[in-house]
Design a protein around this motif. Structure first.
Motif, PDB file in Angstrom:
ATOM      1  N   UNK A   1       0.844  -1.188   0.000  1.00 55.21           N
ATOM      2  CA  UNK A   1       0.000   0.000   0.000  1.00 55.21           C
ATOM      3  C   UNK A   1       0.887   1.248   0.000  1.00 55.21           C
ATOM      4  N   UNK A   2       0.644   2.127  -0.943  1.00 58.93           N
ATOM      5  CA  UNK A   2       1.422   3.362  -1.045  1.00 58.93           C
ATOM      6  C   UNK A   2       0.783   4.453  -0.185  1.00 58.93           C
ATOM      7  N   UNK A   3       1.597   5.185   0.554  1.00 58.50           N
ATOM      8  CA  UNK A   3       1.114   6.281   1.396  1.00 58.50           C
ATOM      9  C   UNK A   3       1.771   7.575   0.927  1.00 58.50           C
ATOM     10  N   UNK A   4       0.953   8.570   0.567  1.00 61.56           N
ATOM     11  CA  UNK A   4       1.452   9.865   0.091  1.00 61.56           C
ATOM     12  C   UNK A   4       1.008  10.933   1.077  1.00 61.56           C
ATOM     13  N   UNK A   5       1.963  11.610   1.717  1.00 58.14           N
ATOM     14  CA  UNK A   5       1.662  12.635   2.722  1.00 58.14           C
ATOM     15  C   UNK A   5       2.043  14.005   2.174  1.00 58.14           C
ATOM     16  N   UNK A   6       1.107  14.948   2.212  1.00 62.83           N
ATOM     17  CA  UNK A   6       1.372  16.321   1.766  1.00 62.83           C
ATOM     18  C   UNK A   6       0.928  17.292   2.856  1.00 62.83           C
ATOM     19  N   UNK A   7       1.551  18.450   2.891  1.00 65.10           N
ATOM     20  CA  UNK A   7       1.216  19.468   3.879  1.00 65.10           C
ATOM     21  C   UNK A   7       0.746  20.748   3.215  1.00 65.10           C
ATOM     22  N   UNK A   8      -0.259  21.393   3.812  1.00 65.84           N
ATOM     23  CA  UNK A   8      -0.743  22.699   3.354  1.00 65.84           C
ATOM     24  C   UNK A   8      -0.520  23.698   4.475  1.00 65.84           C
ATOM     25  N   UNK A   9       0.235  24.758   4.185  1.00 70.71           N
ATOM     26  CA  UNK A   9       0.583  25.794   5.161  1.00 70.71           C
ATOM     27  C   UNK A   9       1.439  25.231   6.293  1.00 70.71           C
TER      28      UNK A   9
ATOM     29  N   UNK B   1      -3.916   8.787   0.389  1.00 68.71           N
ATOM     30  CA  UNK B   1      -3.406  10.160   0.347  1.00 68.71           C
ATOM     31  C   UNK B   1      -3.717  10.818   1.693  1.00 68.71           C
ATOM     32  N   UNK B   2      -2.706  11.396   2.312  1.00 72.61           N
ATOM     33  CA  UNK B   2      -2.851  12.045   3.612  1.00 72.61           C
ATOM     34  C   UNK B   2      -2.514  13.522   3.449  1.00 72.61           C
ATOM     35  N   UNK B   3      -3.476  14.389   3.735  1.00 66.93           N
ATOM     36  CA  UNK B   3      -3.251  15.832   3.626  1.00 66.93           C
ATOM     37  C   UNK B   3      -3.316  16.457   5.018  1.00 66.93           C
ATOM     38  N   UNK B   4      -2.240  17.134   5.394  1.00 69.95           N
ATOM     39  CA  UNK B   4      -2.160  17.807   6.691  1.00 69.95           C
ATOM     40  C   UNK B   4      -2.261  19.303   6.449  1.00 69.95           C
ATOM     41  N   UNK B   5      -3.238  19.956   7.100  1.00 75.33           N
ATOM     42  CA  UNK B   5      -3.441  21.392   6.889  1.00 75.33           C
ATOM     43  C   UNK B   5      -3.403  22.124   8.221  1.00 75.33           C
ATOM     44  N   UNK B   6      -2.641  23.226   8.271  1.00 78.39           N
ATOM     45  CA  UNK B   6      -2.525  24.034   9.485  1.00 78.39           C
ATOM     46  C   UNK B   6      -3.497  25.203   9.419  1.00 78.39           C
ATOM     47  N   UNK B   7      -4.344  25.341  10.441  1.00 74.60           N
ATOM     48  CA  UNK B   7      -5.279  26.454  10.552  1.00 74.60           C
ATOM     49  C   UNK B   7      -4.576  27.620  11.236  1.00 74.60           C
TER      50      UNK B   7
END
Length: 203
Positions: A1-9, A38-44
């Motif tokens: 299983x492929x895991x792709x982690x991206x960050x926003x801000x 797909x894992x997206x991490x976003x900072x408020x």
């Protein structure tokens, strides 16, 4: 299983990426067909949202439907755990639903189950509603304006399939094209395990 982690801000460390990959291996016991998550991490950045300052969104792609879950917490680890718990719960519900369909017990169709439900009365109006202009859009009430557009390819499906898809994405509603009537429709969650359906007559 492929895991792709991206960050926003925000930046995502290699240590956190490794932690995410280890955690997400739990999903394979619920669905062995998962190919990629797909894992997206976003900072408020709003300081008033410090207790929900990090949002994590998980999107699992497999040979079946796409499954999505999101959660917010004070830190990345907490948000990841909450989102992972939601996704596992959605996968369990979907598995239970498949077992009901494949079991020997007689299954009542969704259309039959919804037939006796009362229709929603949207005729009531509030005379004290405040309207204001935000750019070219008129906003009703004092709530914040949130604009997010999404477009998805969609094949016509039965109401039963739409309910199944709604459970997988973890939303309280699901927009689809009804296979029998060929009308745009929305199935939505009501109290408990009741569901409602809204369809459009397009002339």
């Amino acid at each position: 299983m492929e895991v792709v982690v991206t960050g926003r801000h925000c930046e995502v460390s290699d240590r956190f990426r490794e932690h995410v990959s280890e955690k997400l291996t739990r999903l394979e016991k619920h669905d062995h067909r998962i190919m990629r998550v797909a894992v997206e991490v976003e900072l408020e950045k709003n300081p008033r949202q410090h207790d929900r300052s990090v949002k994590v969104e998980l999107t699992a792609f497999s040979k079946g439907p796409v499954i999505r879950a999101e959660a917010a917490a004070e830190d990345k680890m907490g948000a990841l755990d909450l989102a992972l718990d939601k996704m596992q719960a959605q996968m369990r519900r979907a598995a239970d639903r498949r077992r009901v369909h494949k079991g020997r017990n007689a299954h009542v169709g969704v259309g039959e189950a919804l037939a006796g439900m009362p229709e929603i009365d949207d005729s009531a109006e509030d005379d004290d509603v405040i309207e204001r202009k935000v750019g070219p859009i008129t906003v009703t009430g004092d709530g914040p304006l949130v604009v997010r557009e999404k477009s998805h390819p969609a094949a016509p499906m039965t109401l039963d399939t739409a309910l199944y898809e709604m459970e997988l994405v973890g939303h309280d509603f699901y927009l689809f094209v009804d296979k029998e009537s060929e009308r745009p429709s929305v199935v939505y969650r009501r109290r408990g395990y009741d569901y409602g359906v809204i369809s459009l007559d397009v002339d």
